[in-house]
Design a protein around this motif. Structure first.
Motif, PDB file in Angstrom:
ATOM      1  N   MET A   1       0.823  -1.207   0.000  1.00 18.97           N
ATOM      2  CA  MET A   1       0.000   0.000   0.000  1.00 18.97           C
ATOM      3  C   MET A   1       0.862   1.263   0.000  1.00 18.97           C
ATOM      4  N   VAL A   2       1.863   1.318   0.887  1.00 18.59           N
ATOM      5  CA  VAL A   2       2.697   2.521   0.954  1.00 18.59           C
ATOM      6  C   VAL A   2       3.544   2.659  -0.307  1.00 18.59           C
ATOM      7  N   ILE A   3       3.994   1.546  -0.870  1.00 16.78           N
ATOM      8  CA  ILE A   3       4.730   1.607  -2.137  1.00 16.78           C
ATOM      9  C   ILE A   3       3.822   2.147  -3.242  1.00 16.78           C
ATOM     10  N   SER A   4       2.547   1.759  -3.243  1.00 12.96           N
ATOM     11  CA  SER A   4       1.615   2.271  -4.245  1.00 12.96           C
ATOM     12  C   SER A   4       1.407   3.772  -4.078  1.00 12.96           C
TER      13      SER A   4
ATOM     14  N   PHE B   1      14.964   2.691  -6.088  1.00 16.96           N
ATOM     15  CA  PHE B   1      14.734   1.503  -5.276  1.00 16.96           C
ATOM     16  C   PHE B   1      14.924   1.767  -3.792  1.00 16.96           C
ATOM     17  N   LEU B   2      15.851   2.647  -3.441  1.00 15.39           N
ATOM     18  CA  LEU B   2      16.055   2.965  -2.027  1.00 15.39           C
ATOM     19  C   LEU B   2      14.786   3.551  -1.425  1.00 15.39           C
ATOM     20  N   ALA B   3      14.120   4.416  -2.170  1.00 24.16           N
ATOM     21  CA  ALA B   3      12.854   4.987  -1.703  1.00 24.16           C
ATOM     22  C   ALA B   3      11.788   3.906  -1.571  1.00 24.16           C
ATOM     23  N   LEU B   4      11.772   2.963  -2.506  1.00 20.31           N
ATOM     24  CA  LEU B   4      10.809   1.856  -2.428  1.00 20.31           C
ATOM     25  C   LEU B   4      11.063   0.997  -1.185  1.00 20.31           C
ATOM     26  N   MET B   5      12.338   0.773  -0.868  1.00 20.70           N
ATOM     27  CA  MET B   5      12.680  -0.003   0.329  1.00 20.70           C
ATOM     28  C   MET B   5      12.181   0.685   1.592  1.00 20.70           C
TER      29      MET B   5
ATOM     30  N   ILE C   1       2.708   9.206  -6.204  1.00 23.87           N
ATOM     31  CA  ILE C   1       3.312  10.540  -6.058  1.00 23.87           C
ATOM     32  C   ILE C   1       4.481  10.721  -7.023  1.00 23.87           C
ATOM     33  N   ASN C   2       5.306   9.663  -7.122  1.00 22.30           N
ATOM     34  CA  ASN C   2       6.505   9.734  -7.969  1.00 22.30           C
ATOM     35  C   ASN C   2       6.716   8.376  -8.639  1.00 22.30           C
ATOM     36  N   SER C   3       6.240   8.261  -9.858  1.00 18.66           N
ATOM     37  CA  SER C   3       6.305   6.974 -10.564  1.00 18.66           C
ATOM     38  C   SER C   3       7.739   6.542 -10.866  1.00 18.66           C
TER      39      SER C   3
END
Length: 332
Positions: free
Chosen positions: A105-108, A119-123, A113-115
């Motif tokens: 959910m938070v990754i979505s 990867f660090l932000a995704l982690m 917000i920023n497509s």
């Protein structure tokens, strides 16, 4: 909590066998795919590299893909083992207790917000989401007198997972990022890059080392609250620390390959069947078995036309889950 001396040699032998199987499967996975390569070709790609298509495919596509499979298998298997020890619940699993759904959910939200988020932000987003999902479930599980209630945790996990998954789907539809979110729902190691491995591997390996070092306290906690306190374990601190470690593992795994269910449920039971209830052995054996399991699942997925990895795992995971429920969730 001393290990049974009669079991040391067989356990060591099991460890050697599992490690050898994992390495052999890794080598096999480098060879198999839409186009098969010989062992000689794989060797040349690793040690006599030339800028040709086969060498580039092996080095830049297949090897990072399978390293990701091993890392995720280790992360999910060990996070499931930790959760089962912390909650004293044989059915505990990151995907069943809201961690994976929260991470998705938070990754979505981040992708909405920023497509082009790195990867660090995704982690980081995955970890935050796992904390949110896991915390909600744990709070519900402890919402009444008597502390943890295993049945309440399972029901809360199912409800929270459904809610967070629906929110992730709603965000994907509203912001038109369905294709990106579909990857996190289906799960898969295809497309994993060396940069992702560079970020994910140190985190996963560090958490596994910390968990292994503190495994004695986790073993005590898994024996029950009173027993652990009698052994001098601060159960509140240990439960909190290991819960956070579990959330880190689940968050990184979801960021790397999406949400994969049942790995953390099945593998710890297999590890306990081999080594018993000592978490000093359960953690490393779960890591070995989990890595092996995901590599096998990815080979099957690849050889059957790149089927979703999550679907392949569920073919084994769902019957295993039903088996555990039918035997009242008792640990093997």
């Amino acid at each position: 909590m001393k290990l049974n001396n009669r079991r040391k040699l067989p356990i060591k032998l099991w460890g050697v066998i599992l490690l050898a199987v994992l390495l052999l499967l890794l080598i096999l996975s480098f060879c198999l795919g839409s186009e098969n390569y010989s062992l000689q070709e794989v060797y040349n790609a690793l040690f006599n590299y030339r800028n040709i298509e086969s060498h580039n495919i092996i080095r830049d596509i297949r090897i990072p893909r399978e390293i990701a499979a091993v890392l995720v298998g280790m992360a999910l298997a060990c996070s499931g083992a930790i959760m089962q020890g912390v909650t004293k619940n044989a059915l505990a699993d990151p995907s069943l207790l809201g961690l994976n759904a929260g991470a998705s959910m938070v990754i979505s939200i981040l992708l909405a917000i920023n497509s082009g988020a790195n990867f660090l932000a995704l982690m980081i987003a995955g970890f935050i989401g796992a904390v949110i999902g896991g915390s909600i479930v744990m709070l519900i599980g402890m919402s009444r007198r008597g502390g943890f209630n295993t049945m309440r945790i399972i029901l809360a996990g199912a409800a929270v997972t459904a809610l967070l998954t629906a929110l992730a789907d709603g965000i994907a539809l509203f912001f038109k990022i369905n294709q990106s979110i579909t990857f996190f729902i289906a799960g898969g190691v295809a497309g994993t890059t060396w940069q992702q491995i560079f970020y994910a591997a140190p985190v996963i390996i560090s958490v596994l080392l910390i968990t292994t070092i503190g495994a004695r306290q986790l073993t005590a906690l898994s024996l029950g609250e009173e027993m652990a306190q009698g052994l001098g374990v601060n159960t509140g601190v240990i439960r909190t620390v290991f819960s956070i470690l579990t959330m880190i593992l689940a968050g990184v795994a979801v960021a790397l390959v999406g949400s994969l269910a049942f790995v953390g449920l099945m593998v710890p039971h297999i590890a306990r069947f081999i080594v018993g209830t000592d978490y000093r052995l359960i953690i490393p054996f779960s890591a070995l078995i989990g890595g092996t399991f995901i590599v096998i699942a990815d080979i099957v997925a690849r050889m059957t036309g790149e089927n979703p990895l999550g679907a392949i795992i569920s073919l084994v995971g769902v019957p295993f889950f039903i088996y555990l429920v039918r035997r009242d969730g008792k640990i093997l």
